[in-house]
Write a protein that holds these residues in place. Structure first.
Motif, PDB file in Angstrom:
ATOM      1  N   THR A  23       0.819  -1.227   0.000  1.00  0.00           N
ATOM      2  CA  THR A  23       0.000   0.000   0.000  1.00  0.00           C
ATOM      3  C   THR A  23       0.847   1.269   0.000  1.00  0.00           C
ATOM      4  O   THR A  23       0.377   2.333  -0.375  1.00  0.00           O
ATOM      5  CB  THR A  23      -0.929   0.054   1.239  1.00  0.00           C
ATOM      6  N   HIS A  24       2.090   1.152   0.454  1.00  0.00           N
ATOM      7  CA  HIS A  24       2.948   2.339   0.536  1.00  0.00           C
ATOM      8  C   HIS A  24       4.381   1.860   0.683  1.00  0.00           C
ATOM      9  O   HIS A  24       4.624   0.824   1.304  1.00  0.00           O
ATOM     10  CB  HIS A  24       2.535   3.172   1.763  1.00  0.00           C
ATOM     11  N   CYS A  44      -1.318  -0.228  -6.235  1.00  0.00           N
ATOM     12  CA  CYS A  44      -0.208   0.618  -5.803  1.00  0.00           C
ATOM     13  C   CYS A  44       1.048   0.353  -6.651  1.00  0.00           C
ATOM     14  O   CYS A  44       1.376  -0.800  -6.931  1.00  0.00           O
ATOM     15  CB  CYS A  44       0.047   0.273  -4.336  1.00  0.00           C
TER      16      CYS A  44
END
Ligand SMILES: Nc1nc2c(c(=O)[nH]1)N(C=O)[C@@H](CNc1ccc(C(=O)N[C@@H](CCC(=O)O)C(=O)O)cc1)CN2
Ligand SMILES: Nc1ncnc2c1ncn2[C@@H]1O[C@H](COP(=O)(O)OP(=O)(O)OP(=O)(O)O)[C@@H](O)[C@H]1O
Length: 197
Positions: free
Chosen positions: A90-91, A111
């Motif tokens: 996600t990041h 993502c």
């Protein structure tokens, strides 16, 4: 006489190694006939049967570019009633997890443009098949460099990690940092490296 400090890998060495290994892998795959690639994917899936049979859930990856085609191995696990999952990011600064995914289900780009199962449920695989950029006979690995796998493996020490690569991705010695997590075994189109499964 002063004892020299233990040598630490130079980050530039790792970066240069990644560049070289990406080029080596691309050249190798570009010279292969698609039928041979498919044949190798099936052979690796067969070589993985003994370890996959021990698993409750197998975490694989959706291959990108010239990464080894691992989906036949996941299909084989699913056909034996073993849960299958893919990495989910996600990041850059957040830990990667795995989400359930069934072979054949279409993946959308998420993502970083990664094909990943945004709708799957979080799950902790007990066996993961990890894409490698490079490896050595001591079962050390080098990946994309974001640390997603190193962090996941240090947080889940009970899971078995089998690296997946083309044979040409082998180097004599991977530079090892303190946080690098070794593999339990490696499978290439040519062989199983590591303790017998
Ligand atoms: N097939 C496959 N899936 C995989 C991996 C892999 O190596 N192969 N991963 C292995 O780790 C994870 C994703 N790895 C990533 C590694 C680096 C960056 C990265 O450097 N991103 C850039 C931004 C890129 C962009 O926006 O296009 C950045 O953060 O600066 C992203 C994901 C999980 N899924
Ligand atoms: N357990 C951890 N906790 C926090 N950060 C970590 C951990 N393990 C690795 N890292 C960070 O992740 C990065 C991993 O860099 P390295 O060059 O070893 O990449 P890699 O092994 O090729 O990456 P990957 O694990 O994504 O395949 C480093 O910046 C390191 O500080």
């Amino acid at each position: 006489m002063a004892v020299p400090p233990p040598s630490r890998p130079d980050p530039m060495n790792k970066a240069a190694l990644r560049t070289r290994l990406r080029a080596t892998r691309a050249a190798f795959v570009s010279h292969m006939h698609p039928d041979d690639i498919a044949r190798h994917a099936m052979a690796v899936a067969a070589r993985l049967i003994p370890i996959l049979q021990t698993a409750r859930c197998v975490g694989g990856y959706a291959p990108l570019g010239n990464e080894f085609p691992i989906l036949p191995a996941l299909e084989q696990a699913a056909s034996r009633g073993i849960a299958t999952a893919l990495p989910h990011v996600t990041h850059r600064d957040r830990p990667m997890d795995f989400r359930t995914w069934t072979p054949g289900t279409v993946l959308e780009k998420g993502c970083f443009g990664l094909p990943q199962p945004d709708t799957g449920l979080p799950i902790v695989p007990d066996v993961i098949l990890t894409p490698l950029l490079g490896f050595d006979r001591a079962l050390q690995r080098i990946g994309q460099g974001a640390g997603f796998y190193d962090r996941w493996l240090s947080a889940h020490p009970a899971s078995i990690c089998v690296g997946i690569a083309w044979s040409v991705q082998e180097v004599p010695q991977i530079p090892v940092d303190a946080w690098d997590m070794p593999l339990h075994a490696i499978v290439t189109e040519k062989e199983w490296i590591g303790p017998s499964s």
